[in-house]
Design a protein around this motif. Structure first.
Motif, PDB file in Angstrom:
ATOM      1  N   MET A 127      -0.445  17.625 -21.545  1.00 15.81           N
ATOM      2  CA  MET A 127      -1.326  16.462 -21.450  1.00 15.81           C
ATOM      3  C   MET A 127      -0.528  15.196 -21.165  1.00 15.81           C
ATOM      4  N   TRP A 128       0.632  15.066 -21.843  1.00 15.73           N
ATOM      5  CA  TRP A 128       1.483  13.893 -21.582  1.00 15.73           C
ATOM      6  C   TRP A 128       1.984  13.898 -20.143  1.00 15.73           C
ATOM      7  N   GLU A 129       2.369  15.097 -19.694  1.00 14.89           N
ATOM      8  CA  GLU A 129       2.846  15.200 -18.313  1.00 14.89           C
ATOM      9  C   GLU A 129       1.720  14.886 -17.335  1.00 14.89           C
ATOM     10  N   LEU A 130       0.513  15.387 -17.648  1.00 15.82           N
ATOM     11  CA  LEU A 130      -0.641  15.101 -16.801  1.00 15.82           C
ATOM     12  C   LEU A 130      -0.941  13.610 -16.794  1.00 15.82           C
ATOM     13  N   GLU A 131      -0.853  13.000 -17.993  1.00 18.56           N
ATOM     14  CA  GLU A 131      -1.062  11.560 -18.078  1.00 18.56           C
ATOM     15  C   GLU A 131      -0.009  10.807 -17.262  1.00 18.56           C
ATOM     16  N   HIS A 132       1.246  11.304 -17.378  1.00 24.00           N
ATOM     17  CA  HIS A 132       2.325  10.676 -16.605  1.00 24.00           C
ATOM     18  C   HIS A 132       2.065  10.815 -15.109  1.00 24.00           C
ATOM     19  N   GLN A 133       1.683  12.015 -14.693  1.00 23.34           N
ATOM     20  CA  GLN A 133       1.407  12.247 -13.281  1.00 23.34           C
ATOM     21  C   GLN A 133       0.212  11.427 -12.813  1.00 23.34           C
ATOM     22  N   SER A 134      -0.807  11.354 -13.695  1.00 18.28           N
ATOM     23  CA  SER A 134      -1.981  10.548 -13.348  1.00 18.28           C
ATOM     24  C   SER A 134      -1.610   9.084 -13.209  1.00 18.28           C
ATOM     25  N   ARG A 135      -0.771   8.598 -14.155  1.00 21.76           N
ATOM     26  CA  ARG A 135      -0.319   7.211 -14.082  1.00 21.76           C
ATOM     27  C   ARG A 135       0.524   6.982 -12.824  1.00 21.76           C
ATOM     28  N   ALA A 136       1.390   7.967 -12.515  1.00 23.74           N
ATOM     29  CA  ALA A 136       2.217   7.854 -11.315  1.00 23.74           C
ATOM     30  C   ALA A 136       1.344   7.875 -10.059  1.00 23.74           C
ATOM     31  N   THR A 137       0.294   8.741 -10.109  1.00 25.78           N
ATOM     32  CA  THR A 137      -0.614   8.811  -8.960  1.00 25.78           C
ATOM     33  C   THR A 137      -1.361   7.492  -8.776  1.00 25.78           C
ATOM     34  N   LYS A 138      -1.821   6.950  -9.910  1.00 26.49           N
ATOM     35  CA  LYS A 138      -2.527   5.665  -9.822  1.00 26.49           C
ATOM     36  C   LYS A 138      -1.594   4.564  -9.326  1.00 26.49           C
ATOM     37  N   ASP A 139      -0.363   4.595  -9.820  1.00 25.57           N
ATOM     38  CA  ASP A 139       0.610   3.599  -9.372  1.00 25.57           C
ATOM     39  C   ASP A 139       0.892   3.767  -7.878  1.00 25.57           C
ATOM     40  N   PHE A 140       1.001   5.035  -7.459  1.00 29.17           N
ATOM     41  CA  PHE A 140       1.221   5.301  -6.041  1.00 29.17           C
ATOM     42  C   PHE A 140       0.024   4.826  -5.213  1.00 29.17           C
ATOM     43  N   GLU A 141      -1.175   5.106  -5.719  1.00 31.41           N
ATOM     44  CA  GLU A 141      -2.376   4.654  -5.010  1.00 31.41           C
ATOM     45  C   GLU A 141      -2.431   3.126  -4.954  1.00 31.41           C
ATOM     46  N   ARG A 142      -2.044   2.506  -6.086  1.00 31.71           N
ATOM     47  CA  ARG A 142      -2.043   1.046  -6.107  1.00 31.71           C
ATOM     48  C   ARG A 142      -1.052   0.493  -5.092  1.00 31.71           C
ATOM     49  N   ARG A 143       0.150   1.105  -5.074  1.00 27.44           N
ATOM     50  CA  ARG A 143       1.156   0.654  -4.117  1.00 27.44           C
ATOM     51  C   ARG A 143       0.689   0.895  -2.673  1.00 27.44           C
ATOM     52  N   THR A 144       0.060   2.052  -2.480  1.00 29.97           N
ATOM     53  CA  THR A 144      -0.444   2.375  -1.140  1.00 29.97           C
ATOM     54  C   THR A 144      -1.496   1.369  -0.702  1.00 29.97           C
ATOM     55  N   ASN A 145      -2.417   1.082  -1.654  1.00 26.62           N
ATOM     56  CA  ASN A 145      -3.457   0.100  -1.332  1.00 26.62           C
ATOM     57  C   ASN A 145      -2.857  -1.277  -1.057  1.00 26.62           C
ATOM     58  N   LYS A 146      -1.833  -1.616  -1.860  1.00 21.85           N
ATOM     59  CA  LYS A 146      -1.189  -2.906  -1.665  1.00 21.85           C
ATOM     60  C   LYS A 146      -0.531  -2.982  -0.292  1.00 21.85           C
ATOM     61  N   ILE A 147       0.178  -1.889   0.057  1.00 23.72           N
ATOM     62  CA  ILE A 147       0.838  -1.854   1.372  1.00 23.72           C
ATOM     63  C   ILE A 147      -0.200  -1.906   2.486  1.00 23.72           C
ATOM     64  N   ARG A 148      -1.298  -1.162   2.286  1.00 24.80           N
ATOM     65  CA  ARG A 148      -2.358  -1.160   3.296  1.00 24.80           C
ATOM     66  C   ARG A 148      -2.941  -2.559   3.461  1.00 24.80           C
ATOM     67  N   LEU A 149      -3.198  -3.220   2.306  1.00 22.26           N
ATOM     68  CA  LEU A 149      -3.747  -4.573   2.377  1.00 22.26           C
ATOM     69  C   LEU A 149      -2.754  -5.545   2.995  1.00 22.26           C
ATOM     70  N   GLU A 150      -1.476  -5.404   2.606  1.00 24.66           N
ATOM     71  CA  GLU A 150      -0.462  -6.294   3.174  1.00 24.66           C
ATOM     72  C   GLU A 150      -0.307  -6.058   4.676  1.00 24.66           C
ATOM     73  N   THR A 151      -0.409  -4.770   5.047  1.00 23.73           N
ATOM     74  CA  THR A 151      -0.327  -4.454   6.484  1.00 23.73           C
ATOM     75  C   THR A 151      -1.490  -5.089   7.241  1.00 23.73           C
ATOM     76  N   ALA A 152      -2.686  -4.934   6.649  1.00 25.38           N
ATOM     77  CA  ALA A 152      -3.862  -5.540   7.292  1.00 25.38           C
ATOM     78  C   ALA A 152      -3.733  -7.063   7.334  1.00 25.38           C
ATOM     79  N   ALA A 153      -3.204  -7.627   6.223  1.00 28.29           N
ATOM     80  CA  ALA A 153      -3.037  -9.083   6.181  1.00 28.29           C
ATOM     81  C   ALA A 153      -2.007  -9.537   7.211  1.00 28.29           C
ATOM     82  N   LEU A 154      -0.926  -8.748   7.321  1.00 34.39           N
ATOM     83  CA  LEU A 154       0.103  -9.114   8.297  1.00 34.39           C
ATOM     84  C   LEU A 154      -0.437  -9.018   9.719  1.00 34.39           C
ATOM     85  N   LYS A 155      -1.236  -7.976   9.954  1.00 37.88           N
ATOM     86  CA  LYS A 155      -1.808  -7.831  11.295  1.00 37.88           C
ATOM     87  C   LYS A 155      -2.687  -9.033  11.646  1.00 37.88           C
ATOM     88  N   SER A 156      -3.474  -9.465  10.641  1.00 35.13           N
ATOM     89  CA  SER A 156      -4.318 -10.638  10.904  1.00 35.13           C
ATOM     90  C   SER A 156      -3.494 -11.921  10.933  1.00 35.13           C
TER      91      SER A 156
END
Length: 311
Positions: A127-156
């Motif tokens: 469960m701890w490992e799953l929580e860690h992986q879930s947290r890592a996944t969320k962090d990865f998704e957050r970073r991905t979204n941030k990069i996507r938004l920054e990319t879109a912002a840079l394009k504009s």
């Protein structure tokens, strides 16, 4: 013949004795009389002795019956004792079996508890490992979204930056025939309102005067596109060149003009804690993006200066 003579002699003697009783003296008669009495007493005691023996036999028979009854009773009692002992032994054997079963069950329970504890420990680890992986996944998704938004912002933002290369300093943005500097990078430390103004003035600029709707919407869109949603919004504001330090509630731009139309958030400005400087925040509703804040509060900022004329 001799025998007969002997018998005859004896009988004669006895007879003579009987015949001669009359010739005995008085003493002899008394002695003889006593002997006769003794003989009579002996003859009378014979039946009494027989009676005593009969009683003794009866008593012995009674004793024998009693002894027999006692023996039978003892036999029955011994039988009962033996039966009770056998039952007691059986009970002890059953108790020993039950004790052995209980000991076995206790050992199995202990082993089961150990196995359960091990399984629970492994499950907790999973469960701890799953929580860690879930947290890592969320962090990865957050970073991905941030990069996507920054990319879109840079394009504009790219056309404004590209155009700014001809009219503005490196890193400045060209909009509405003006050059703007946005302190977007996390590497740039937040500053107070006056420190931010000093930064702008070093480049021949000043804090931005957002006095038109179009300018406000363009600035609001740009800072919202770069907004990191994981950060507290009250730390994500940008100082602009607006304050009410001269008269409370009378907001003026740095060029001296009074505020005509503001884009305050609900309940703002409220001057809570001597809030005399204005900041723009990255909100989804651009018409509710301004707050008043203490001038010594650390925020990012927006500089504005006149663009260079194309040579």
């Amino acid at each position: 013949m001799e025998d007969r003579e002997d018998l005859g002699g004896i009988s004669d003697c006895a007879y003579n004795k009987l015949d001669s009783q009359e010739e005995l003296t008085t003493e002899e008669q008394e002695f003889f009389s006593n002997q006769q009495k003794q003989k009579v007493s002996v003859s009378l005691m014979i039946p009494k002795s027989s009676l005593s023996r009969y009683h003794q036999l009866i008593i012995l028979a009674v004793f024998a019956v009693i002894l027999l009854a006692v023996d039978i009773g003892l036999g029955v009692y011994y039988n009962k004792l033996t039966s009770g002992q056998r039952i007691f032994t059986d009970m002890n054997n059953e108790l020993a079996k039950l004790q052995a079963s209980y000991t076995t069950a206790t050992q199995r329970k202990t082993e089961a508890n150990k196995l359960l504890a091990k399984e629970m420990s492994e499950q907790q680890l999973t469960m701890w490992e799953l929580e860690h992986q879930s947290r890592a996944t969320k962090d990865f998704e957050r970073r991905t979204n941030k990069i996507r938004l920054e990319t879109a912002a840079l394009k504009s933002h790219m056309p404004m930056i590209k155009e700014g290369c001809r009219h503005c300093l490196p890193g400045w943005t060209y909009m509405f025939s003006m050059c703007y500097y946005f302190a977007l990078s996390d590497d740039v430390l937040r500053r107070s309102w006056q420190e931010a103004r000093n930064f702008c003035m070093r480049y021949g600029a000043d804090l931005a005067v957002v006095d038109t709707r179009e300018k406000h919407l363009a600035i609001s869109e740009l800072i919202t596109n770069y907004y990191d949603t994981s950060r507290n919004i009250y730390q994500s504001g940008f100082w602009i060149g607006l304050r009410d330090v001269e008269y409370e509630g009378t907001w003026k731009w740095l060029d001296g003009t009074s505020l005509a139309a503001g884009y305050w958030n609900d309940g703002e400005p409220n001057n809570q804690g001597n809030e005399d400087c204005a900041a723009a925040y990255p909100r989804s509703n651009p018409f509710k993006s301004w707050n008043d804040a203490p001038c010594n509060h650390g925020l990012k900022w927006i500089c504005e200066m006149t663009a260079k004329t194309q040579s």
